[in-house]
Design an enzyme around this catalytic site. Sequence first.
Site, mmCIF file in Angstrom:
data_model
loop_
_atom_site.group_PDB
_atom_site.id
_atom_site.type_symbol
_atom_site.label_atom_id
_atom_site.label_comp_id
_atom_site.label_asym_id
_atom_site.label_seq_id
_atom_site.Cartn_x
_atom_site.Cartn_y
_atom_site.Cartn_z
ATOM 1 N N LYS A 92 0.837 -1.201 0.000
ATOM 2 C CA LYS A 92 0.000 0.000 0.000
ATOM 3 C C LYS A 92 0.876 1.256 0.000
ATOM 4 O O LYS A 92 0.585 2.224 -0.716
ATOM 5 C CB LYS A 92 -0.921 0.004 1.216
ATOM 6 C CG LYS A 92 -1.761 1.281 1.331
ATOM 7 C CD LYS A 92 -2.760 1.216 2.472
ATOM 8 C CE LYS A 92 -3.566 2.516 2.540
ATOM 9 N NZ LYS A 92 -4.648 2.457 3.537
ATOM 10 N N HIS B 162 -8.604 -31.309 -33.295
ATOM 11 C CA HIS B 162 -9.545 -30.241 -32.940
ATOM 12 C C HIS B 162 -10.522 -30.695 -31.853
ATOM 13 O O HIS B 162 -11.733 -30.506 -31.963
ATOM 14 C CB HIS B 162 -10.291 -29.744 -34.175
ATOM 15 C CG HIS B 162 -9.392 -29.211 -35.245
ATOM 16 N ND1 HIS B 162 -8.449 -28.225 -35.013
ATOM 17 C CD2 HIS B 162 -9.259 -29.547 -36.559
ATOM 18 C CE1 HIS B 162 -7.797 -27.965 -36.131
ATOM 19 N NE2 HIS B 162 -8.254 -28.765 -37.077
#
Length: 517
Positions: free
Chosen positions: A140, A278
């Site tokens: 922070k 696929h």
Amino acid sequence: MQNDIKIQRALISVSDKAGVADFARFLNANSIEILSTGGTARLLQESQVPVIEVGEYTGTREMLDGRVKTLHPKVHGGILGMRNSADHCQQMKEAGIETIDIVVVNLYPFEQTVKKGCSYEEAVENIDIGGPTMLRSAAKNHRDVVVIVDPCDYKRVQDEIEKTGTVSWETRRDLARKVFLHTAHYDAMISDYFNQQLDVEFPETFTLSGRKLQDLRYGENPHQNAAFYGDTFTREASVASARQLHGKALSYNNIIDADAALELVKEFDETAVVIIKHTNPCGTATGSSVLEAYHKALSTDPLSAFGGVIAINKAVDQAAAEEMAKLFVEIIIAPSFSEEALSTLTRKKNIRLLECGALKDYQDQAKFVRKVTGGFVVQDRDLGMVKDMAQCTVPTAKKPTEEEYRALAFAWRVCKHVKSNAIVYARDGQLVGVGAGQMSRVDSSRIGAERAQLAVEGTVMASDAFFPFRDGIDAAAKVGVTAIVQPGGSVRDEEIIEACNEHGIAMILTGMRHFRH
């Protein structure tokens, strides 16, 4: 915000001690005072690095078996105090709080502890409190504080201090970003652990967290960016945990296809080979050896197998490797490869070889997540499977023979892994034809038979969902299907059964659907 910071004091408290002694030695050589705790302090003292114990610094000894040691105003005030605020500086002076300019912290090993198996009490004791608090405080206040959570960043910070005597704003901000990623992942692991302990399937907030395994050249298409992440707690053999032994880096589509292949081959206890193109199987077979299973799988559709992905559920031996090397394939994934098989396959420069480890009975219960625009849907993995076809309902006049039962069980396993609407033609131990991803089930039936390279007559058929009309049955009869397995449940089930009876086809109803969208 882009101010230079004066570095006078560092606090170091780490569970991962790799490289920390060398980094602390560098800080000390640059006249930076070091505060530390517990095992880290002992390590630094043994490494001849001067260190002040945090308890000595705060005037408060560690207590409650180490649960409270850094939760003190002299620690958090020194981290959070804003150096450009006269009010903060005055309050710190009055309280005797010195600035802490570097925070080096990583957390109790909750992930490692839970992964190896532990008691509930041990898991709870490995939930870090002081560490995340210091990290979040420093992140922070990254305007004034350098925070390091990853040992890989020691050199980065060291290089900057050596060159400029400080750490740049860009680096401080990036290190803060890494902290918030780290603490978010840490909390996600803990919350997931409690969800598992309490059998909470769908919590009020669903948090998905993973570690990046690799960046990918691109995604499904070249204009899409992509990366590959691994789940934290998954123990099951997977593409994510597999070790790449050879070949080019995996692509997005490689990963998706390899996962589809591996998940299908896991369905079989007997030696099996799967060939995927696929995400749909263009070859699947079982055999007495990997070589036999491969030959049978390849014969299903040799044309489509070109450029596909092969998965095997047993070790790949030399005989199988020699045959596989004759075909252009993108990936071979298997529990292991013999030295001779590796020697043969690695002669092909680009083939990717993935060693996934033994395919044990254990199946991970983690949820299946799929992103949609604006949100995501979460569901159980489809781990359902009919264990004994002979226990299923047979509503037709003709009953399956023993051979047909075996073929139906095989076809049902494969059909589960074909895109809906899915139709599979098979014999015992061999896939014959596939109709995948069609909008109409009868079209899937027709395409699966028309594209088959092997004789369809005498095969069995599997359908992932019920037949809405009898036209699918009529199509099956036309190509010589002798038995069908499907979930049942259509409002026209009686019509479907009647059609089977007309054609002399046996039919099994499983009561279980396997849509795969």
